[in-house]
Design a protein around this motif. Structure first.
Motif, PDB file in Angstrom:
ATOM      1  N   SER B  51       0.924  -1.251  -0.060  1.00  0.00           N
ATOM      2  CA  SER B  51       0.034  -0.153  -0.102  1.00  0.00           C
ATOM      3  C   SER B  51       1.005   1.245   0.100  1.00  0.00           C
ATOM      4  N   ASP B 167      -5.387  -0.823  -5.065  1.00  0.00           N
ATOM      5  CA  ASP B 167      -4.951  -1.380  -3.969  1.00  0.00           C
ATOM      6  C   ASP B 167      -5.892  -2.359  -3.529  1.00  0.00           C
ATOM      7  N   GLU B 168      -5.730  -3.595  -3.534  1.00  0.00           N
ATOM      8  CA  GLU B 168      -6.465  -4.681  -3.292  1.00  0.00           C
ATOM      9  C   GLU B 168      -7.906  -4.498  -3.699  1.00  0.00           C
TER      10      GLU B 168
HETATM   11 MG   LIG Z   1      -2.175  -2.605   1.867  1.00  0.00          MG
END
Ligand SMILES: [Mg+2]
Ligand SMILES: Nc1ncnc2c1ncn2[C@@H]1O[C@H](COP(=O)(O)OP(=O)(O)OP(=O)(O)O)[C@@H](O)[C@H]1O
Lengths: 403, 253
Positions: B51, B167-168
């Motif tokens: 991240s 991010d994810e």
């Molecule tokens: Mg993360």
């Protein structure tokens, strides 16, 4: 500046979806002042009027019937009542009567023999009606004393004027309007500051720490808006909220005073108190000058709130950080209400306090241009410095991403 | 085009028990390149620095050291310009609950300098693809996390970014929606955008990533197509590579 305006617009859009907050921030003052003034007027009027119009109930013990005719002659002021069963003092405290008056049993003989006779009044010093009964009695007795003395002098063949060496005539130079102005000027800065701070505080926390907490701040930060514009946008919003709230306060107050003047003119005029100068309070110049002072003060508050709000990790922490500021403002505001405070020589140089002082003087029509200018410039300078500081401080990543 | 050259990022945190300041080297000299029309997958365990890396590319955070360029724009020198070509999505980001998706998209269009009408049209088109069009005029307060994520995706892609950072992206999404998102990413690739995603979901990587990098303790291990990574580590699945890395780092300590 476009970015800041966009962010500010977004904040107002969010606010507009929250009717409750809108109501408490903006509409409350509009209702508050008319209510406050009406209540203040009603209360003081009612109380005085009922007391003045009602005769004082007196239990009279006067075997010689010396004082009795005096009281009975003035039915508007006195009402002789029968003694209640039980403790008379308790009855007075319970406001069942105002006073008990006991006249010496040999009063008639003493009066005839040109000797002093005694009276004993039992009353409740803590009760206004009871005090009124005593002062009414004293007034009546004073008049009667004079009449008796003059009668005695006449009997001796002397001039009745011997009993009255002086005679004073009074004329009221006080101005009811000025008085009310001083009164309002005393609490208005307090109201304005508290309302402005409280209003922008809640929203300020919502848009700073609140956005962090809700995870929306990041979505704002990853747009192409420059960071300082985001901060300025928030600052602008919090500032605008404070200013709008101050403006509503002032307008509502001006209008309610205007109504009091036009509505109360008859009654006040009859009482002989000129209300003319009260209109100076609802005067656009006074209100505008006051508003002008509130502008930099609002910016000062907004800076403080945004600075504390963005540095906090969440809304609770923001509240904790901003509260001391609120307390300081409140203490200063209360301090500024203290009587005689305007005589302190250093006061015009104390920030925030000098603003409330200047407003106070504006409303009591003792406006001092120099002090006003000092207060204005000082607040503008401080607000500017704080804006510079907060933009520099808040632009830092460690602040925006504090976890 | 995304280009990272020897990027470092250190955080200083305070240990509440010992009251000592602690340095966390979240990213330690990462270099990587994502070409246009390529999907790059960042893999790694929790706290590895995925991240943080993506945030730096998105311009949310600044690198302490090294250089990051998006479409040839240096993120430090021209942060606003760099952010304007980036579409960033993360589960950390939330939507403004008081707005409807339509209001939000118009607003973010303005923030990104896109005409409100264009932004709305493009946003609604994205919502349609994500099967959320029926909710375009409903306040987002009551939205499920998946619904919010969909709106966030539309928000991230609203301004037609050349660089897409997710991010994810499939966290919290059901398999159907996850597939829609993956399809969307494929479209992005076909349109010649540079896409970088982080994930824990290995099959996802196998399916869509052209190249993967494995981050472990802030360092990048292997930067190659998934197949090649498996070969070099002599593993059957990417999970196995993970275990090997963990074992190796444990041995080092
Ligand atoms: Mg993360
Ligand atoms: N703002 C911050 N302040 C302090 N430390 C941070 C901050 N952001 C990240 N870190 C630390 O940096 C390290 C890397 O975090 P990061 O979020 O990049 O991990 P990640 O690979 O995304 O993990 P996950 O899979 O759990 O999302 C962690 O040890 C984290 O505690």
């Amino acid at each position: 500046m476009r970015g800041a305006l966009l962010v500010c617009k977004k904040e107002f859009m969010e606010l507009s979806k929250d009717r409750k907050t809108m109501f408490f921030t903006f509409l409350m003052p509009v209702i508050l002042y008319p209510l406050l003034f009406t209540m203040m007027g009603k209360l003081s009027q009612n109380d005085e009027a009922t007391r003045k119009n009602k005769p004082s109930r007196i239990v009279l013990v006067d075997p010689g019937h010396v004082v009795e005719p005096l009281l009975k002659a003035d039915g508007k002021a006195f009402e002789v009542v029968v003694a209640p069963s039980g403790d008379v003092k308790q009855a007075i405290r319970d406001q069942k009567l105002e006073m008990k008056l006991e006249v010496d049993a040999d009063a008639a003989t003493k009066l005839e023999g040109h000797k002093t006779f005694g009276l004993k009044a039992t009353y409740d010093k803590s009760d206004d009606s009871s005090k009124l009964a005593l002062s009414r009695l004293k007034e009546t007795l004073q008049k009667q004393d004079k009449a008796w003395v003059q009668a005695r002098l006449k009997a001796l063949g002397a001039s009745p004027d011997l009993a009255v060496p002086t005679k004073i005539a009074t004329e009221d130079a006080g101005d009811m309007g000025l008085f009310v102005g001083k009164l309002i000027g005393g609490f208005l800065p307090y109201m304005l500051m508290i309302m402005m701070f409280a209003g922008s505080m809640n929203l300020g926390i919502y848009t700073t720490a609140g956005e962090k907490e809700r995870g929306t701040l990041q979505s704002l930060l990853c747009t192409s808006l420059p960071r300082n514009q985001i901060i300025w946008g928030k600052l602008l919003f919090v500032f605008a909220v404070g200013i709008i709230s101050a403006l509503f306060n002032l307008l509502s107050m001006g209008l309610s005073i205007g109504r009091v003047i036009s509505g109360g003119a008859g009654a006040a005029g009859a009482a002989g108190a000129p209300m003319g100068s009260l209109s100076a309070l609802a005067n656009p110049v006074t209100l505008s000058l006051t508003f002008l002072l509130m502008v930099p003060l609002g910016l000062l508050f907004a800076n403080f709130i945004v600075m504390m709000g963005i540095q906090a990790k969440n809304t609770v922490e923001a509240g904790t950080a901003i509260m001391p500021g609120f307390v300081v403002v409140m203490v200063m505001a209360v301090f500024s209400m203290a009587p005689g405070i305007e005589k302190l020589a250093f006061l015009p140089y104390v920030p925030i306090l000098n603003v409330s002082l200047a407003i106070r003087k504006l409303f009591s029509q003792q406006g001092n241009p120099l002090e006003y200018t000092i207060a204005l410039l000082m607040t503008v300078g401080l607000a500017g410095a704080l804006t510079w500081l907060s933009t520099r401080l808040l632009n830092r990543e460690s602040v925006l991403f504090k976890v | 085009m995304i280009q990272l050259t020897d990027v470092h990022k250190t955080f200083t945190v305070k240990d509440k028990r010992t009251h000592l300041k602690k340095r966390i080297e979240a990213v330690r000299g990462i270099s990587l390149t994502v070409k246009p029309g390529e999907i790059y997958g960042l893999l790694g365990p929790n706290g590895a620095g995925k991240s943080t890396t993506l945030r730096m590319i998105a311009g949310l955070m600044q690198a302490d050291q090294g250089q990051i360029q998006v479409c040839g724009i240096d993120t430090l020198e021209k942060p606003e310009k760099a952010r304007s070509v980036v579409g960033y999505l993360s589960t950390d980001l939330n939507v403004y609950g008081r707005f409807t998706p339509r209001e939000l998209l118009r607003l973010f269009g303005e923030f990104q300098g896109v005409d409100a009408k264009v932004a709305e049209r493009r946003g609604l088109h994205l919502l349609e693809k994500l099967q959320l069009l029926d909710f375009a005029d409903v306040k987002m307060e009551g939205f499920s996390s998946g619904q919010k994520q969909k709106v966030s995706i539309a928000r991230a892609l609203l301004h037609d970014p050349k660089v897409v950072i997710f991010d994810e992206p499939t966290t919290g999404l059901d398999v159907l929606t996850a597939k829609t998102v993956l399809d969307l990413l494929r479209v992005m690739r076909a349109e010649g955008r540079s896409v970088i995603v982080s994930t824990h979901v290995m099959p996802l990587v196998d399916e869509i990533c052209d190249r993967v990098g494995i981050i472990f303790d802030g360092e990048l291990h292997g930067d190659a197509p998934p197949k090649q990574i498996l070969e070099t580590w002599n593993a059957k699945t990417l999970d196995e590579v993970f275990f090997q890395l963990a074992a190796r780092s444990a041995a080092e300590v």
